[in-house]
Design a protein around this motif. Structure first.
Motif, short mmCIF file in Angstrom:
data_model
loop_
_atom_site.label_atom_id
_atom_site.label_comp_id
_atom_site.label_asym_id
_atom_site.label_seq_id
_atom_site.Cartn_x
_atom_site.Cartn_y
_atom_site.Cartn_z
N HIS A 163 -1.49 7.01 -11.42
CA HIS A 163 -2.28 7.13 -10.36
C HIS A 163 -3.20 5.42 -10.61
O HIS A 163 -3.96 5.35 -11.20
CB HIS A 163 -3.18 7.76 -10.25
CG HIS A 163 -2.33 9.33 -9.81
ND1 HIS A 163 -1.87 9.51 -8.70
CD2 HIS A 163 -2.16 10.34 -10.66
CE1 HIS A 163 -1.19 10.63 -8.55
NE2 HIS A 163 -1.62 11.18 -9.78
N SER A 204 2.71 6.10 -7.36
CA SER A 204 1.77 6.76 -8.04
C SER A 204 2.04 8.52 -7.99
O SER A 204 1.92 9.17 -8.83
CB SER A 204 0.19 6.73 -7.36
OG SER A 204 -0.21 5.29 -7.76
N SER A 205 2.51 8.91 -6.78
CA SER A 205 2.75 10.14 -6.50
C SER A 205 4.09 10.86 -7.10
O SER A 205 4.10 11.95 -7.73
CB SER A 205 2.82 10.43 -5.08
OG SER A 205 3.11 11.92 -4.75
N ASN A 213 2.48 1.60 -3.41
CA ASN A 213 1.46 2.16 -4.51
C ASN A 213 1.13 3.51 -4.53
O ASN A 213 1.11 4.22 -5.45
CB ASN A 213 0.10 1.30 -4.30
CG ASN A 213 0.26 -0.18 -4.69
OD1 ASN A 213 1.02 -0.37 -5.50
ND2 ASN A 213 -0.32 -0.95 -4.35
N ARG A 214 0.92 4.18 -3.07
CA ARG A 214 1.03 5.54 -3.03
C ARG A 214 1.91 6.27 -3.52
O ARG A 214 1.99 7.27 -4.06
CB ARG A 214 0.57 5.92 -1.78
CG ARG A 214 -0.84 5.23 -1.34
CD ARG A 214 -1.38 5.68 0.08
NE ARG A 214 -2.62 5.30 0.41
CZ ARG A 214 -3.28 5.68 1.49
NH1 ARG A 214 -2.79 6.21 2.55
NH2 ARG A 214 -4.58 4.96 1.61
N LEU A 215 3.32 5.92 -2.93
CA LEU A 215 4.54 6.52 -3.23
C LEU A 215 4.78 6.54 -4.93
O LEU A 215 5.08 7.64 -5.51
CB LEU A 215 5.59 5.76 -2.56
CG LEU A 215 7.13 6.43 -2.77
CD1 LEU A 215 7.20 7.89 -2.16
CD2 LEU A 215 8.10 5.50 -1.93
N ARG A 251 0.75 -1.26 -0.01
CA ARG A 251 0.03 0.04 -0.08
C ARG A 251 0.83 1.27 -0.14
O ARG A 251 0.54 2.33 -0.70
CB ARG A 251 -1.02 -0.07 1.16
CG ARG A 251 -2.23 -1.08 1.22
CD ARG A 251 -2.74 -1.21 2.29
NE ARG A 251 -4.18 -2.01 2.25
CZ ARG A 251 -4.68 -2.59 3.28
NH1 ARG A 251 -4.37 -1.75 4.54
NH2 ARG A 251 -5.59 -3.47 3.16
N ILE A 252 1.99 1.37 0.80
CA ILE A 252 2.81 2.60 0.92
C ILE A 252 3.50 2.58 -0.70
O ILE A 252 3.41 3.66 -0.90
CB ILE A 252 4.03 2.29 2.02
CG1 ILE A 252 3.24 2.01 3.28
CG2 ILE A 252 5.06 3.26 1.89
CD1 ILE A 252 4.16 1.89 4.53
N HIS A 288 -4.25 1.65 -8.18
CA HIS A 288 -4.37 1.46 -6.73
C HIS A 288 -3.49 0.45 -6.42
O HIS A 288 -3.05 -0.16 -5.46
CB HIS A 288 -5.99 0.75 -6.68
CG HIS A 288 -6.75 1.96 -6.54
ND1 HIS A 288 -7.40 2.33 -7.76
CD2 HIS A 288 -7.27 2.52 -5.40
CE1 HIS A 288 -8.58 3.11 -7.36
NE2 HIS A 288 -8.43 3.12 -5.95
N ASP A 289 -2.95 -0.42 -7.50
CA ASP A 289 -2.19 -1.68 -7.22
C ASP A 289 -1.19 -2.08 -8.41
O ASP A 289 -1.40 -2.45 -9.52
CB ASP A 289 -3.19 -2.90 -7.56
CG ASP A 289 -2.52 -4.10 -7.06
OD1 ASP A 289 -1.28 -4.04 -6.68
OD2 ASP A 289 -3.08 -5.31 -6.93
#
Length: 337
Positions: free
Chosen positions: A158, A152-153, A148-150, A145-146, A160-161
């Motif tokens: 962007h 994407s940013s 994926n967000r990192l 999860r960390i 989710h997976d």
């Protein structure tokens, strides 16, 4: 639709394999069942990445009985990126699908991704989203999860997976990208750099029931290092001077200010020889100049690379009233059959 070895298929399915002998037979059969009801013909490229169990031998046995299965056995374990690239180098279909061999991806979801590509011409890549992950270990869920967000940013893609291996592509996108090191985690970012329009669809996910997971917590640190490479690649590949030179100017500027101030003090009669600021100013200027020189060397190498016939500077489609066919100013990728 079953595909013989002679005709080019509509779909090429690429599966990297490492020590998955317990899953292989079931995997092959489930992929065949998933594609049996499709009008699209297919081939399965199973790439054994130097397995130490009986995976390679079983693959050869299965391929001998199935004309649509191509077994590719690498000489040793090169890593997942190299295994995927070995499959990409041999694909013949106009669509390319990837998934893992551990059966945590659901082969029956392959038609779902292909249907999106068939019906939506505005999409070049469909990425699976394991919306309801069945991993029991928090050590896999939380870092994922960390990450994926990192990612994407940092990359602007962007999703989710990022970690879902079940993905489908139009063939031109695969022809434009090359995988090195462990960049398989960043295929969506590489695809975006190659001009792909990307969407995401929920897919099923199963807990591993056979075999051993190849992932550990140490993967998180490798992801961070690879992310730095991808961000640099996406933003500064064609303008390295802006990256190295920009950082160099940030170092040179305060260094010159420090030396200028010390020079003024020297003119007024102050002794500056023993001041730490003198050493700091000289060090900042020298380091900054080195970064600027590295940027200039990068610019020269980039121009030599492109002018010598390396990767194209851009990808484009051309349309006219005479023909709807499109062309790209690229050289076709070399494919090994």
């Amino acid at each position: 639709m079953i595909q013989d070895r002679e005709a080019a298929p509509d779909v090429s399915i690429v599966v990297p394999i490492y020590n998955e002998v317990d899953n292989l037979r079931d995997l092959v059969e489930r992929i065949a069942q998933a594609m049996a009801g499709q009008t699209l013909s297919f081939e399965l490229l199973a790439v054994d990445d130097g397995s130490t169990d009986n995976s390679a031998a079983l693959l050869r046995e299965l391929a001998a009985e199935r004309p649509w299965l191509r077994a590719i056995c690498l000489a040793r374990n090169y890593g997942q990126s190299s295994a995927l690239q070995a499959g990409f180098d041999r694909v013949r279909g106009r669509y390319v699908v990837t998934l893992d061999a551990d059966l945590q991806n659901e082969p029956a979801d392959i038609p779902l991704l292909l249907e999106r590509l068939e019906n939506d011409q505005s999409v070049d890549m469909v990425s699976g989203w394991r919306k309801d992950r069945q991993d029991a270990e928090l050590s896999r869920k939380l870092p994922s999860r960390i990450a994926n967000r990192l990612i994407s940013s940092a990359t602007g893609v962007h999703l989710h997976d990022y970690g879902c291996a079940l993905k489908a592509y139009r063939r031109p996108i695969i022809d434009r990208i090359r995988l090195y090191g462990e960049l398989h985690r960043f295929i969506p970012s590489l695809a975006k750099e190659a001009g792909a329009r990307i969407t995401e669809v929920p897919v099923r996910h199963h807990a591993r029931t056979r075999g051993v997971s190849k992932y550990g917590i140490d993967r998180t640190f490798r992801v961070i290092l690879d992310l730095i490479l991808i961000v640099f690649f996406m933003r500064y590949r064609q303008r390295p001077l802006h990256a190295f030179g920009g950082f160099g100017l940030w170092l040179v500027s305060p260094g010159l200010l420090i030396l200028g101030w010390l020079f003024v003090l020297k003119l007024t009669g102050d002794d500056i020889g023993g001041r730490p600021l003198l050493l700091l100013g000289v060090m900042l200027v020298l380091m900054g100049m080195q970064f600027i020189a590295a940027g200039l060397m990068g610019e020269l190498l980039m121009r030599i690379y492109h002018e010598a016939g390396g990767a194209p500077q851009y990808h484009a489609k051309e349309y006219s009233a005479v023909s709807t066919a499109h062309s790209e100013p690229t050289r076709p990728a070399t494919r090994t059959q």
